[in-house]
Design a protein around this motif. Structure first.
Motif, mmCIF file in Angstrom:
data_model
loop_
_atom_site.group_PDB
_atom_site.id
_atom_site.type_symbol
_atom_site.label_atom_id
_atom_site.label_comp_id
_atom_site.label_asym_id
_atom_site.label_seq_id
_atom_site.Cartn_x
_atom_site.Cartn_y
_atom_site.Cartn_z
ATOM 1 N N GLN A 66 0.968 -1.581 0.069
ATOM 2 C CA GLN A 66 -0.079 -0.044 0.329
ATOM 3 C C GLN A 66 1.162 1.034 0.543
ATOM 4 O OE1 GLN A 66 -3.157 0.860 -0.317
ATOM 5 N NE2 GLN A 66 -3.345 2.788 0.207
ATOM 6 N N ARG A 69 2.116 2.198 -3.079
ATOM 7 C CA ARG A 69 1.450 2.472 -4.182
ATOM 8 C C ARG A 69 0.855 3.736 -3.891
ATOM 9 N NH1 ARG A 69 -1.286 -2.300 -2.755
ATOM 10 N NH2 ARG A 69 -0.989 -4.259 -3.706
ATOM 11 N N THR A 72 3.998 6.051 -5.458
ATOM 12 C CA THR A 72 4.200 6.236 -6.865
ATOM 13 C C THR A 72 2.740 7.470 -7.487
ATOM 14 O OG1 THR A 72 2.409 4.392 -7.279
ATOM 15 C CG2 THR A 72 4.503 4.367 -7.834
ATOM 16 N N GLU A 73 1.456 6.938 -6.648
ATOM 17 C CA GLU A 73 0.340 8.136 -6.789
ATOM 18 C C GLU A 73 1.073 9.624 -6.078
ATOM 19 O OE1 GLU A 73 -2.895 9.227 -8.179
ATOM 20 O OE2 GLU A 73 -2.300 7.620 -8.409
ATOM 21 N N GLU A 124 5.300 -6.193 -8.392
ATOM 22 C CA GLU A 124 4.318 -4.562 -8.512
ATOM 23 C C GLU A 124 5.533 -3.713 -9.505
ATOM 24 O OE1 GLU A 124 1.828 -3.846 -5.838
ATOM 25 O OE2 GLU A 124 1.191 -6.025 -5.754
ATOM 26 N N TRP A 125 6.186 -3.115 -8.333
ATOM 27 C CA TRP A 125 7.126 -2.633 -9.114
ATOM 28 C C TRP A 125 7.852 -2.343 -10.393
ATOM 29 C CZ3 TRP A 125 8.402 1.983 -8.182
ATOM 30 C CH2 TRP A 125 9.573 2.910 -8.296
ATOM 31 N N TRP A 128 4.974 -0.902 -12.378
ATOM 32 C CA TRP A 128 4.236 -0.173 -12.255
ATOM 33 C C TRP A 128 5.427 0.266 -13.265
ATOM 34 C CZ3 TRP A 128 7.190 4.195 -11.397
ATOM 35 C CH2 TRP A 128 6.340 5.626 -11.493
#
Length: 219
Positions: A66, A69, A72-73, A124-125, A128
């Protein structure tokens, strides 16, 4: 309400203690007794919240995922796009690895071959990074002849390498200085010539997001 708040605090303490133990010792050597002692709670209190070491590992991974994420956001909301977004996000990720033991443990767990079914933060990285490099390429943000796959591969090799070396050997590997030097080397090969002077290798949103003070200069 008081009991609920106390239970929530205990759960947070256990997740942080588990992250510290996983980051320091690794998943396999870690024990629930080590974690409960680090958290300052009884084994019974630990088992009330988490039924196993694996359940604790999943909680650490979920919290770490989390936070990644959000990294990046936040950079996107700060207005960064294309290669600058990648620069900013890598700086913020490295700072989180240095400052946040939960993020550090999440990546440590991702590299543990004894847990093939956990949340893989490195995967996950990578997804992205690949999606943002492709977006940058489609928007004309890469130099002519530069393949998006090559950019993504170079960035993944560097960031994961810095993460592993910084966690186990020397925090200088995940420092702002090291990553700035990496981007100073790589951006002239990646970016269109007309964009090079606008890119900030030390991170355009670094100061606004709680980084070290300092003058930010374009590449």
């Amino acid at each position: 309400m008081v009991k609920q708040e106390r239970a929530a605090r205990t759960r947070r303490s256990l997740i942080r203690a588990a992250a510290e133990v996983f980051a320091d010792e690794g998943y396999v050597p870690a024990s629930l007794t080590m974690i409960s002692r680090r958290a300052g709670v009884s084994n019974g209190a630990l088992h009330f919240h988490f039924t196993s070491k694996e359940a604790l590992a999943k909680a650490v991974e979920e919290e770490a995922a989390q936070e990644v994420r959000l990294i990046t956001e936040r950079c996107r909301l700060a207005g960064a796009v294309g290669l600058q977004l990648l620069v900013d996000a890598t700086h913020t990720l490295m700072r989180s690895l240095d400052d946040d033991v939960v993020v550090r443990a999440g990546f440590e767990l991702s590299g543990d071959i004894s847990r093939p079914h956990g949340i893989n933060l490195r995967r996950e990285w990578r997804r992205w990074v690949e999606s943002e490099v492709e977006r940058a390429a489609s928007d004309g943000g890469l130099a002519d002849g530069v393949a998006p796959d090559d950019v993504a591969s170079a960035l993944m090799a560097a960031t994961v390498g810095f993460e592993v070396l910084g966690a186990r050997d020397d925090r200088e590997w995940i420092s702002r200085r090291t990553l700035t030097r990496f981007w100073e080397l790589m951006l002239p090969a990646m970016a269109p010539r007309q964009a090079i002077g606008t890119l900030v290798t030390c991170g355009s949103c670094h100061s606004a997001m709680g980084g070290e003070a300092g003058v930010e200069e374009p590449v």
